[in-house]
Design an enzyme around this catalytic site. Structure first.
Site, short mmCIF file in Angstrom:
data_model
loop_
_atom_site.label_atom_id
_atom_site.label_comp_id
_atom_site.label_asym_id
_atom_site.label_seq_id
_atom_site.Cartn_x
_atom_site.Cartn_y
_atom_site.Cartn_z
N ASN A 15 1.03 -1.20 0.08
CA ASN A 15 0.06 0.07 0.14
C ASN A 15 0.96 1.19 -0.12
O ASN A 15 1.24 1.64 0.96
CB ASN A 15 -0.88 -0.12 1.09
CG ASN A 15 -1.83 -0.99 1.27
OD1 ASN A 15 -2.37 -1.57 0.12
ND2 ASN A 15 -2.28 -1.83 2.37
N GLU B 51 3.66 -15.93 -3.04
CA GLU B 51 3.82 -15.12 -1.77
C GLU B 51 3.38 -15.48 -0.53
O GLU B 51 2.04 -15.91 -0.47
CB GLU B 51 2.98 -13.78 -2.26
CG GLU B 51 2.96 -12.61 -0.76
CD GLU B 51 2.41 -11.38 -1.21
OE1 GLU B 51 2.41 -10.73 -2.44
OE2 GLU B 51 1.51 -10.89 -0.19
N GLU C 231 -0.33 -12.40 10.50
CA GLU C 231 -1.48 -11.53 10.52
C GLU C 231 -2.72 -12.22 11.20
O GLU C 231 -3.42 -11.93 12.02
CB GLU C 231 -1.94 -10.96 9.15
CG GLU C 231 -3.03 -9.96 9.16
CD GLU C 231 -3.44 -9.59 7.57
OE1 GLU C 231 -2.53 -9.78 6.86
OE2 GLU C 231 -4.26 -8.92 7.70
N ASP D 155 -6.79 -15.29 1.33
CA ASP D 155 -5.69 -14.24 2.09
C ASP D 155 -4.98 -14.67 3.24
O ASP D 155 -5.53 -14.34 4.50
CB ASP D 155 -6.73 -12.95 2.48
CG ASP D 155 -5.65 -11.73 2.86
OD1 ASP D 155 -4.44 -12.02 2.65
OD2 ASP D 155 -6.19 -10.64 3.61
N ARG E 83 1.09 -7.91 -8.20
CA ARG E 83 0.37 -8.88 -7.47
C ARG E 83 -1.02 -9.23 -8.03
O ARG E 83 -1.54 -8.28 -8.68
CB ARG E 83 0.11 -8.23 -6.07
CG ARG E 83 1.66 -8.05 -5.40
CD ARG E 83 1.47 -7.30 -3.90
NE ARG E 83 1.15 -8.17 -2.97
CZ ARG E 83 0.15 -7.84 -2.01
NH1 ARG E 83 -0.83 -6.88 -2.09
NH2 ARG E 83 -0.11 -8.61 -0.96
N ARG F 24 -15.37 -14.23 -3.67
CA ARG F 24 -13.70 -13.62 -3.54
C ARG F 24 -12.86 -14.73 -3.92
O ARG F 24 -11.90 -14.28 -4.51
CB ARG F 24 -13.67 -13.17 -2.08
CG ARG F 24 -12.32 -12.61 -1.95
CD ARG F 24 -12.28 -11.81 -0.73
NE ARG F 24 -10.80 -11.71 -0.40
CZ ARG F 24 -10.19 -11.28 0.71
NH1 ARG F 24 -11.19 -10.75 2.02
NH2 ARG F 24 -8.98 -10.84 1.09
N LYS G 111 -0.55 -14.80 -3.95
CA LYS G 111 -0.47 -15.29 -2.26
C LYS G 111 -0.73 -17.02 -2.39
O LYS G 111 -1.56 -17.49 -3.28
CB LYS G 111 -1.72 -14.67 -1.59
CG LYS G 111 -1.31 -13.22 -1.31
CD LYS G 111 -2.45 -12.60 -0.41
CE LYS G 111 -2.05 -11.29 -0.05
NZ LYS G 111 -2.95 -10.47 0.91
N GLU H 57 -8.00 -3.48 -3.21
CA GLU H 57 -8.26 -2.72 -2.00
C GLU H 57 -8.08 -1.13 -1.71
O GLU H 57 -7.49 -0.67 -1.10
CB GLU H 57 -7.39 -3.47 -0.99
CG GLU H 57 -7.75 -4.88 -0.70
CD GLU H 57 -6.94 -5.56 0.61
OE1 GLU H 57 -7.63 -6.36 1.39
OE2 GLU H 57 -5.85 -5.11 0.87
O1 GCW Z 1 -4.64 -9.41 4.07
C1 GCW Z 1 -4.76 -8.17 3.77
C2 GCW Z 1 -4.19 -7.44 4.70
C3 GCW Z 1 -3.83 -5.93 4.32
C4 GCW Z 1 -2.75 -6.01 3.22
C5 GCW Z 1 -3.43 -6.89 2.10
C6 GCW Z 1 -2.49 -7.30 0.98
C7 GCW Z 1 -0.99 -4.62 2.34
O2 GCW Z 1 -4.94 -7.51 5.79
O3 GCW Z 1 -3.32 -5.34 5.37
O4 GCW Z 1 -2.16 -4.84 2.75
O5 GCW Z 1 -3.94 -8.18 2.62
O6 GCW Z 1 -1.75 -8.23 0.94
O7 GCW Z 1 -2.46 -6.10 0.03
#
Ligand code: GCW
Length: 705
Positions: A200, A376, A382, A354, A314, A325, A349, A281
Site C-alpha cells: 500500500n 507470496e 496476521e 488471504d 500482485r 472472492r 498469495k 483494496e
Molecule cells: O490481508 C490483507 C491485509 C492488508 C494487506 C493486504 C495485501 C498490505 O489485511 O493489510 O495490505 O492483505 O496483501 O495487500
C-alpha cells in the site's frame, strides 16, 4: 526435487568426516547466558582457528572470510579455499561444497556456501562434496513498512528502515549497524532481495529524499548479496509528478516512469525493480483508465528492462461484486496469460483468499503457463496469532509447496510449477511478507524468528522438510551454550537432545495444526473479529461494511448447516482447479476434511469420515486445539533447565496468553454456531468457560476504543 547432487568422496573418508563433525557438535559445552534473542540463529560460539585462502577480493568475499574465521567449529587450523570460477552445474548463486573448498560462479554463492558450511558444523550435519543450487533465482522479503515508521500487520515494533520526524532522513551509525545485522541474518539463510516499503505504497517513496535514503540502505545491504526493490504507487506520476494522468498508455506517463527509473538506477545501479499492488483494496491501477493489468505491468517492465529490473505484479485482487472472492484473482488474471513481458512476475498469495490459517493453494499456480508466477507467503502472523501465538509456519508452507496442481500431469506441485522445473520462465522468485521490526529480538515472539528462518531456507530449497528446518533452527537458536545460573553442571548433548530438542521440535511441528483446530478447523476461514484479524468474530457483520469483509460471508452458518458452497450448486470455485482436484473437491465424500467447509455447505448432522456428525466433529476439533496449547505449556515448562531465564520466561508468558486466547476461540465459535445447530456440545469434552454475550461485547468495546 532435491537439488543437492553428487558425491565423489570415498565412502570411508566420508563416514569419518561425518563422525568427526557430529563428535565436535556433541562436545560443545552448554553454558546458559541470558539472551535477548537479538542474535537470532547466529549466536556467538566457541570457535577454532582456521586459515582461509581466497585469490579474489571483494566486499562480499571479505565478509565470507570473516564469517568463516569468526564461526569456524571444525578441526583447528584447517585450510579452506574460496574459489570463484565458472561451473555449468552451478545455477545462479549456487555453490559446490567440499570439505576444504567452497566454489561458486558468484561472490554471493561463496557467501552462501560459507553459511552452509558453518550451519552444518553447528547442527552436526555431514559435510561432503555436494552441489547446492537455489530453487528460486530471487528470494525476497516484502516489508509492509510505511514511511512514517509504522508497519502494516507488523507486531514487533517499528520499521527498521523508515521513521518520521526531524531525523527521518538522517542515516545514523545505529541505523547502519542494524541494517547490516539484518543483511547478515538474511544472507545466512540465502535471502537475496528485499522490498523496503509497504505494497500500500505512498507515492512519496519515489521523491528525492526517500530515494536517497533507499540508496543508503542499498549500500549497506549490497555486500551481503541483498538486492533492493521498492513498492510503487501506480498513480505516482499524477501525485508527485506534473502529469495529469497515470494512464499507462499515455506518452507523458511512460516518459515520467522512464525518467524516474533512470534516476533510481543512477543512485542504485543494481536496483531490483518494483512490486505493485494495483486495483486492489482501493489502490490505484491501470483499470482506473480502462487498461488491463498486463498493460500496466508492461509499461513499468519496459521502463525497467534496459537496466535489468523486474516488475512483481500482485494478483491479490477482489471487488465487492457478487462473484465469490476466492474466484476473482483467477477470473481476472487467466485471460491475460501470455500477455506479460518476460521481466514481469505475477506474485500470487499461497491461497485464493488471504493468508488464512488454512487454504487450498490458489488455482493460479500451474494454470498460468505462459507467464512467470511467484508465490507470496506471509511470515508475519496476521491471521495466526500475531506475535502472541507460537505457530511454526514451515508445515503450512511445506503443505502448500507440495500440493499437486496436476496442471502438467501428476506431480506438478506448486513448487515445480514456480521454480522453473516445469515452465520455462526467465525469472523465478518467491516472496515472504516480513515479520521484522525494531523489537530487540526482531520478531516479537522468540519462536517467530523460526518463521523468518524457515522462509529463507525454503526459498533456497523448496523441498526441505519442516522437520529438518525446525531441527536446524532449534539447534542454532537454543543449542550450544548454556550456563544455568541455578546449576552450572554441564549439560550433555545427548541429554539436551532428548529433553529439549525433541519435545520443542515436536511442539513446533504440531503448532500450526493446533492453531487451525482452535481457530478455523475443517476448512472454515476468515471468521476473525473486525479488522484486527486476531480474535474470533463469527458474528461480526455491521451494516454498511463490505460483505466480503465480514465472517458470515465466509462461514454461511444457518439452521441448515455451515460452510461455503463452492461446488457447481454454489460459486463453482472448485471448477478453477484441474482434474482430478475439481471432482475430488466437489464431492463431500472425497473432499479432504481439511477443506470440507471451504468447498461445501453441509448440514449439522452430516456424517463425517470419522463417523461423527459435523457438529460433533467441529466441537472435538476446537477442543483439541485448546488441549494442544495446554500441552505446549507443559512441554515448555519441562524444558526450563535447558533455556536461559530470559527467553524461558518470555515464551512461558506468551504461551499462557495463547492458551487463554485458544479457549476464547473455542468458546466463541462453538457458542455462536450452536445458536444455529441447536445441538449439545458432546458431554465428554470440556465446557465453555466464557459467555457469548461477554465475548461479543468485549470485541465491540475494544473496537470502539
Ligand atoms: O490481508 C490483507 C491485509 C492488508 C494487506 C493486504 C495485501 C498490505 O489485511 O493489510 O495490505 O492483505 O496483501 O495487500
Amino acid at each position: 526435487m532435491d537439488r543437492t547432487i553428487g558425491t565423489m568422496m570415498n565412502n570411508t573418508y566420508k563416514q569419518m568426516r561425518i563422525i568427526i563433525n557430529i563428535f565436535i557438535f556433541l562436545l560443545l559445552p552448554f553454558i546458559l547466558h541470558a539472551e535477548d534473542g537479538h542474535n537470532l540463529w547466529l549466536r556467538a560460539r566457541e570457535t577454532a582457528p582456521v586459515e582461509v585462502i581466497c585469490s579474489k577480493k571483494s566486499p562480499t568475499l571479505r565478509i565470507a572470510e570473516q564469517e568463516l574465521v569468526q564461526g569456524w567449529q571444525g578441526k583447528p587450523n584447517e585450510k579452506i579455499e574460496l574459489i570463484v570460477k565458472n561451473d555449468k552445474s552451478l545455477k545462479n548463486d549456487g555453490f559446490r561444497l567440499t570439505t576444504n573448498t567452497i566454489q561458486a560462479n558468484t561472490d554471493r554463492g561463496i557467501l552462501y556456501g560459507v553459511f552452509e558450511l558453518l550451519r552444518r558444523q553447528q547442527t552436526g550435519q555431514p559435510i561432503y562434496e555436494q552441489v547446492c543450487n537455489p530453487s528460486y533465482e530471487r528470494r525476497i522479503l516484502n516489508h509492509w513498512d510505511n514511511l512514517d515508521g509504522t508497519i502494516e500487520r507488523g507486531y514487533a515494533g517499528r520499521s527498521i528502515f523508515w521513521r518520521k520526524g526531524a531525523d527521518a532522513f538522517v542515516v545514523t551509525e545505529t541505523d547502519k549497524q542494524l541494517w547490516q545485522e539484518y543483511a547478515r541474518a538474511n544472507a545466512s539463510i540465502g535471502i537475496n532481495g528485499t522490498v523496503l516499503n509497504n505494497v500500500n505504497a505512498s507515492p512519496s517513496i519515489l521523491t528525492a529524499d526517500y530515494l536517497k535514503r533507499t540508496k543508503a540502505i542499498a549500500d549497506v545491504l549490497r555486500p551481503y548479496g541483498i538486492t533492493t526493490y521498492l513498492s510503487i504507487n501506480f498513480a505516482s506520476p499524477q501525485v508527485i509528478g506534473e502529469v495529469k494522468t497515470a494512464d499507462p498508455l499515455n506518452p507523458d506517463v511512460v516518459n515520467w516512469w522512464e525518467k524516474k527509473v533512470k534516476e533510481i538506477y543512477d543512485l542504485i545501479p543494481d536496483f531490483g525493480g518494483f512490486l505493485v499492488k494495483a486495483n486492489s483494496e482501493g489502490q490505484p491501477g491501470p483499470q482506473d483508465f480502462g487498461r488491463s493489468h498486463a498493460q500496466g505491468a508492461n509499461m513499468l517492465a519496459d521502463a525497467l528492462s534496459p537496466f535489468g529490473g523486474i516488475v512483481m505484479w500482485r494478483a491479490f485482487v477482489y471487488n465487492p461484486s457478487d462473484e465469490d472472492r476466492a474466484k476473482q484473482a483467477y477470473s481476472e488474471f487467466m485471460p491475460l496469460d501470455g500477455q506479460f513481458r518476460d521481466n514481469v512476475v505475477i506474485q500470487v498469495k499461497n491461497g485464493p483468499i488471504d493468508f488464512q490459517p488454512r487454504e487450498p493453494f490458489s488455482p493460479l499456480f500451474g494454470a498460468m503457463k505462459k507467464t512467470a508466477v511467484m508465490p507470496e507467503l506471509q511470515i508475519t502472523q496476521e491471521y495466526l496469532g500475531q506475535s502472541v501465538h507460537l505457530v511454526f509456519l514451515a508445515t503450512m508452507w511445506e503443505e502448500f509447496l507440495k500440493s499437486d496442481t496436476y496442471r502438467s500431469g501428476k506431480g506438478s506441485t506448486v513448487a515445480y510449477c514456480t521454480d522453473g522445473s516445469i515452465f520455462p520462465q526467465k525469472h523465478t522468485a518467491i516472496a515472504g511478507v516480513a515479520n521484522i521490526g525494531s523489537d530487540v529480538n526482531w520478531c516479537g515472539h522468540p519462536f517467530a524468528q523460526a518463521n523468518w528462518y524457515a522462509f529463507g531456507r525454503l526459498a533456497w530449497n523448496n523441498s526441505l522438510s519442516s522437520g529438518q528446518i525446525a531441527d536446524e533452527w532449534v539447534k542454532q537458536t537454543f543449542g550450544g551454550e548454556s550456563d544455568n545460573a541455578e546449576d552450572s553442571k554441564p549439560i550433555l548433548f545427548a541429554d539436551w537432545q532428548v529433553n529439549f530438542l525433541q519435545p520443542v521440535k515436536q511442539m513446533m511441528l504440531n503448532s500450526r495444526e493446533a492453531a487451525v483446530n482452535y481457530m478455523m478447523p475443517l476448512g472454515l476461514h476468515h471468521i476473525f473479529a473486525a479488522n484486527h484479524h486476531y480474535g474470533p468474530g463469527p458474528w461480526w457483520a455491521p451494516e454498511g461494511v463490505r460483505k466480503d469483509w465480514t465472517p458470515p460471508y465466509y462461514h454461511q452458518a444457518d439452521t441448515n448447516g455451515i460452510g461455503f458452497d463452492r461446488t457447481a450448486t454454489g460459486s463453482n470455485a472448485a471448477s478453477q482447479y484441474h482434474e482430478p482436484l475439481r471432482s475430488l473437491f466437489s464431492d463431500p465424500k472425497t473432499c479432504p476434511d481439511i477443506y470440507l467447509l471451504w468447498f461445501h455447505h453441509l448440514s449439522w448432522n452430516y456424517i463425517m469420515k470419522s463417523g461423527r456428525t459435523l457438529w460433533n466433529e467441529m466441537c472435538y476439533r476446537y477442543d483439541k486445539g485448546v488441549q494442544q496449547v495446554r500441552e505446549f505449556q507443559k512441554t515448555w515448562d519441562e524444558v526450563k533447565p535447558y533455556v536461559d531465564e530470559e527467553r524461558f520466561v518470555h515464551v512461558q508468558s506468551k504461551l499462557r496468553e495463547q492458551a487463554i486466547n485458544a479457549q476464547v476461540w473455542k468458546d466463541a465459535c462453538l457458542l455462536y454456531f450452536q445458536q444455529f445447530s441447536k445441538l449439545p456440545i458432546p458431554y465428554d469434552i470440556e465446557r465453555p468457560v466464557n459467555e457469548l454475550g461477554d465475548m461479543v461485547r468485549k470485541d465491540r468495546d475494544r473496537k470502539n476504543q
